[in-house]
Design an enzyme around this catalytic site. Structure first.
Site, PDB file in Angstrom:
ATOM      1  N   GLU A  86       0.846  -1.473  -0.065  1.00 11.41           N
ATOM      2  CA  GLU A  86       0.108  -0.070  -0.052  1.00 11.41           C
ATOM      3  C   GLU A  86       0.827   1.261  -0.019  1.00 11.41           C
ATOM      4  O   GLU A  86       2.053   1.207   0.795  1.00 11.41           O
ATOM      5  CB  GLU A  86      -0.871   0.026   1.373  1.00 11.41           C
ATOM      6  CG  GLU A  86      -1.833  -1.207   1.408  1.00 11.41           C
ATOM      7  CD  GLU A  86      -2.943  -1.149   0.349  1.00 11.41           C
ATOM      8  OE1 GLU A  86      -3.188  -0.220  -0.355  1.00 11.41           O
ATOM      9  OE2 GLU A  86      -3.795  -1.818   0.373  1.00 11.41           O
ATOM     10  N   TYR A 188       3.285   5.150   6.466  1.00  9.45           N
ATOM     11  CA  TYR A 188       3.828   4.371   5.275  1.00  9.45           C
ATOM     12  C   TYR A 188       5.254   4.302   5.421  1.00  9.45           C
ATOM     13  O   TYR A 188       5.909   3.326   5.133  1.00  9.45           O
ATOM     14  CB  TYR A 188       3.640   5.042   3.822  1.00  9.45           C
ATOM     15  CG  TYR A 188       4.132   4.862   2.764  1.00  9.45           C
ATOM     16  CD1 TYR A 188       4.071   3.670   2.288  1.00  9.45           C
ATOM     17  CD2 TYR A 188       4.876   5.557   2.344  1.00  9.45           C
ATOM     18  CE1 TYR A 188       4.760   3.119   1.013  1.00  9.45           C
ATOM     19  CE2 TYR A 188       5.799   5.289   1.170  1.00  9.45           C
ATOM     20  CZ  TYR A 188       5.617   4.122   0.583  1.00  9.45           C
ATOM     21  OH  TYR A 188       6.414   3.917  -0.643  1.00  9.45           O
TER      22      TYR A 188
HETATM   23  N1  LIG Z   1       6.084   4.880  -7.230  1.00  9.48           N
HETATM   24  C1  LIG Z   1       6.729   5.287  -6.556  1.00  9.48           C
HETATM   25  O1  LIG Z   1       7.003   6.642  -6.602  1.00  9.48           O
HETATM   26  C2  LIG Z   1       7.461   4.850  -5.356  1.00  9.48           C
HETATM   27  C3  LIG Z   1       8.270   5.571  -4.648  1.00  9.48           C
HETATM   28  C4  LIG Z   1       9.089   4.773  -3.556  1.00  9.48           C
HETATM   29  C5  LIG Z   1       8.956   3.615  -3.294  1.00  9.48           C
HETATM   30  N2  LIG Z   1       7.762   2.802  -4.175  1.00  9.48           N
HETATM   31  C6  LIG Z   1       7.524   1.346  -3.605  1.00  9.48           C
HETATM   32  O2  LIG Z   1       7.846   0.470  -4.876  1.00  9.48           O
HETATM   33  C7  LIG Z   1       6.678  -0.345  -4.855  1.00  9.48           C
HETATM   34  C8  LIG Z   1       5.906  -0.607  -6.172  1.00  9.48           C
HETATM   35  O3  LIG Z   1       5.352   0.923  -6.038  1.00  9.48           O
HETATM   36  P1  LIG Z   1       4.400   1.214  -7.427  1.00  9.48           P
HETATM   37  O4  LIG Z   1       4.345   2.689  -7.720  1.00  9.48           O
HETATM   38  O5  LIG Z   1       4.543   0.237  -8.509  1.00  9.48           O
HETATM   39  O6  LIG Z   1       2.858   1.082  -6.759  1.00  9.48           O
HETATM   40  P2  LIG Z   1       1.705   0.471  -7.289  1.00  9.48           P
HETATM   41  O7  LIG Z   1       0.440   0.619  -6.391  1.00  9.48           O
HETATM   42  O8  LIG Z   1       1.315   0.882  -8.850  1.00  9.48           O
HETATM   43  O9  LIG Z   1       1.742  -1.195  -7.620  1.00  9.48           O
HETATM   44  C9  LIG Z   1       1.593  -1.997  -6.205  1.00  9.48           C
HETATM   45  C10 LIG Z   1       0.972  -3.300  -6.492  1.00  9.48           C
HETATM   46  O10 LIG Z   1       0.732  -4.019  -5.557  1.00  9.48           O
HETATM   47  C11 LIG Z   1      -0.308  -4.734  -5.634  1.00  9.48           C
HETATM   48  N3  LIG Z   1      -0.646  -5.189  -4.072  1.00  9.48           N
HETATM   49  C12 LIG Z   1      -1.519  -4.324  -3.227  1.00  9.48           C
HETATM   50  N4  LIG Z   1      -1.514  -4.853  -2.118  1.00  9.48           N
HETATM   51  C13 LIG Z   1      -1.334  -6.061  -2.369  1.00  9.48           C
HETATM   52  C14 LIG Z   1      -1.341  -7.271  -1.524  1.00  9.48           C
HETATM   53  N5  LIG Z   1      -1.858  -7.305  -0.391  1.00  9.48           N
HETATM   54  N6  LIG Z   1      -0.932  -8.513  -2.226  1.00  9.48           N
HETATM   55  C15 LIG Z   1      -0.520  -8.459  -3.441  1.00  9.48           C
HETATM   56  N7  LIG Z   1      -0.342  -7.455  -4.227  1.00  9.48           N
HETATM   57  C16 LIG Z   1      -0.582  -6.421  -3.667  1.00  9.48           C
HETATM   58  C17 LIG Z   1      -1.383  -3.791  -6.198  1.00  9.48           C
HETATM   59  O11 LIG Z   1      -2.406  -4.539  -6.947  1.00  9.48           O
HETATM   60  C18 LIG Z   1      -0.399  -3.195  -7.279  1.00  9.48           C
HETATM   61  O12 LIG Z   1      -0.427  -3.654  -8.620  1.00  9.48           O
HETATM   62  C19 LIG Z   1       5.999  -0.308  -3.523  1.00  9.48           C
HETATM   63  O13 LIG Z   1       6.550  -1.144  -2.588  1.00  9.48           O
HETATM   64  C20 LIG Z   1       6.027   1.215  -3.207  1.00  9.48           C
HETATM   65  O14 LIG Z   1       6.216   1.314  -1.625  1.00  9.48           O
HETATM   66  C21 LIG Z   1       7.360   3.320  -5.116  1.00  9.48           C
END
Ligand SMILES: NC(=O)c1ccc[n+]([C@@H]2O[C@H](COP(=O)([O-])OP(=O)(O)OC[C@H]3O[C@@H](n4cnc5c(N)ncnc54)[C@H](O)[C@@H]3O)[C@@H](O)[C@H]2O)c1
Length: 378
Positions: A86, A188
């Site tokens: 999340e 978070y």
């Molecule tokens: N996008 C950013 O700017 C950013 C920055 C820092 C860190 N992150 C980290 O990178 C990772 C990916 O981010 P993103 O931007 O691709 O996010 P996103 O929300 O696009 O993708 C997350 C995916 O995880 C899936 N998901 C959520 N809960 C789940 C569960 N309980 N079981 C299985 N799947 C589940 C969702 O369906 C989604 O497809 C995350 O861990 C996030 O914290 C992202």
């Protein structure tokens, strides 16, 4: 290594990574719950993110907080890239149990399965976040390095948003290096820090190499356009394209380090492939600070829409003021420097957005929700 499991592999970063890994000859399995917040209702039909990996990966619809789903997913895997999470900073402040269950307990469960069930996993890459730093590194008025904690609500209510020192002087943000103080200001961020600590503690006990990647603000083609809780480029784009004015928090001058998805996928694959990354924690960013206001103005210009960008003085509890990465380790361990400039990335992003189906983004409703819970101050 040949077989890679990506948890959250149907998401923004995960789906781009999956496609690039497949191009390079890997077999990719994705474990993803297709959360409605990111993929909208009836995701199998409506989610462009899911559609782009459909038929190309072995897809397991499941939850990282379900042991059976994890056990099934890790069969025959050589490495795991753990992205499922999340991700809304503001939302995490009042959906504490949910963020804990998915991000903390979900990671604990994966590690538990790795420890207790026979498997061939040799490497574990964790997507962490700049959020673990909270406000990050600054220099105070006496040129001392400081790591200030949360801003005071009473000062923000008076319109004082910059970080100040004991003397009331504005302090200067510096590139935040990986050895900086870790003191998240959001729930978070706390879950990301807990993920890091669990991975660092458990992986060495089972001889699995880990890499912790602290992503900055990732943006670009493919990001969810419906999730109202994170991703300011998407949120602003939806507002602009529906002809709504943009109201920016604070004075519009908070900064973030925006890194394009192409650079993020390349750096992540390098961290998977290069031994130099093993058991390291690495910032993945550009080292460049960009104000939120300039992002909004650039988008308005990019879409050529007649909407106004105004600053409101409103603010969210848990938001940080500035953060940009020190990318020395990324350059020296991964031998990688970002290639996509912000203007190139923005151009590609806006050209892609206008070709997407118009889906409802409940940004206004998310603000109301945040306000009701007391985390948005107006
Ligand atoms: N996008 C950013 O700017 C950013 C920055 C820092 C860190 N992150 C980290 O990178 C990772 C990916 O981010 P993103 O931007 O691709 O996010 P996103 O929300 O696009 O993708 C997350 C995916 O995880 C899936 N998901 C959520 N809960 C789940 C569960 N309980 N079981 C299985 N799947 C589940 C969702 O369906 C989604 O497809 C995350 O861990 C996030 O914290 C992202």
């Amino acid at each position: 290594m040949k077989n890679i499991l990506i948890t959250g592999g149907a998401g923004f970063i995960g789906s781009s990574l999956a496609l690039k890994l497949i191009d390079r000859g890997y077999s990719v399995t994705v474990l993803d719950s297709l959360s409605e917040q990111i993929h909208s209702e009836n995701p199998e039909k409506n989610s462009p993110l899911y559609q782009r990996i459909l038929g190309k990966v072995k897809f397991i619809k499941g939850d990282v907080s379900n042991r059976k789903d994890i056990e099934k997913s890790i069969e025959n895997q050589d490495a795991i890239i753990h992205l499922a999470a999340e991700t809304g900073t503001g939302q995490s402040m009042y959906e504490i149990e949910r963020y804990n269950r998915v991000n903390v307990s979900g990671t604990a469960l994966i590690l538990d399965v790795l420890v207790n069930k026979k498997n061939g996993v040799k490497k574990f890459v964790l997507a962490s976040s700049r959020a673990v730093y909270g406000e990050g590194k600054y220099q105070d008025s006496s040129a001392k390095i400081v790591f200030p904690s949360n801003r005071r609500t009473d000062l923000m209510e008076k319109g004082i948003f910059e970080m100040t020192d004991d003397k009331g002087e504005i302090i200067k943000p510096l590139p935040t290096s990986e050895d900086s103080k870790l003191h998240p200001t959001s729930f978070y961020g706390l879950t990301k820090l807990q993920q890091e600590q669990m991975v660092k503690l458990v992986c060495p006990t089972i001889s699995v190499d880990y890499v912790i990647l602290r992503y900055q603000n990732v943006y670009g083609v493919g990001q969810s356009l419906v999730n109202p809780y994170t991703g300011i480029l998407s949120i602003f784009s939806s507002q602009i394209l529906s002809g709504k004015d943009i109201n920016i928090f604070e004075d519009g001058l908070p900064t973030r380090d925006f890194i394009n998805i192409k650079d993020v996928t390349e750096a992540t694959i390098r961290s998977l492939e290069m031994d130099a990354a093993n058991n390291q924690t690495i910032n993945i960013g550009t080292g460049i600070a960009t104000t939120v206001k300039s992002v909004a103005e650039n988008l308005v210009e990019g879409y050529q829409k007649d909407v106004t960008v105004s600053v409101t003085g409103n603010f969210r509890i848990g938001d940080i003021r500035h953060n940009f990465a020190d990318i020395y380790l990324m350059k020296n361990l991964l031998h990688y420097e970002p290639k996509v400039s912000f203007s190139q990335g923005m151009q590609a992003f806006t050209q892609w957005v206008v070709k997407q189906p118009v889906l409802e983004n409940d940004f206004e409703a998310s603000l109301q929700e945040m306000k009701q819970k007391g985390f948005l101050k107006t």
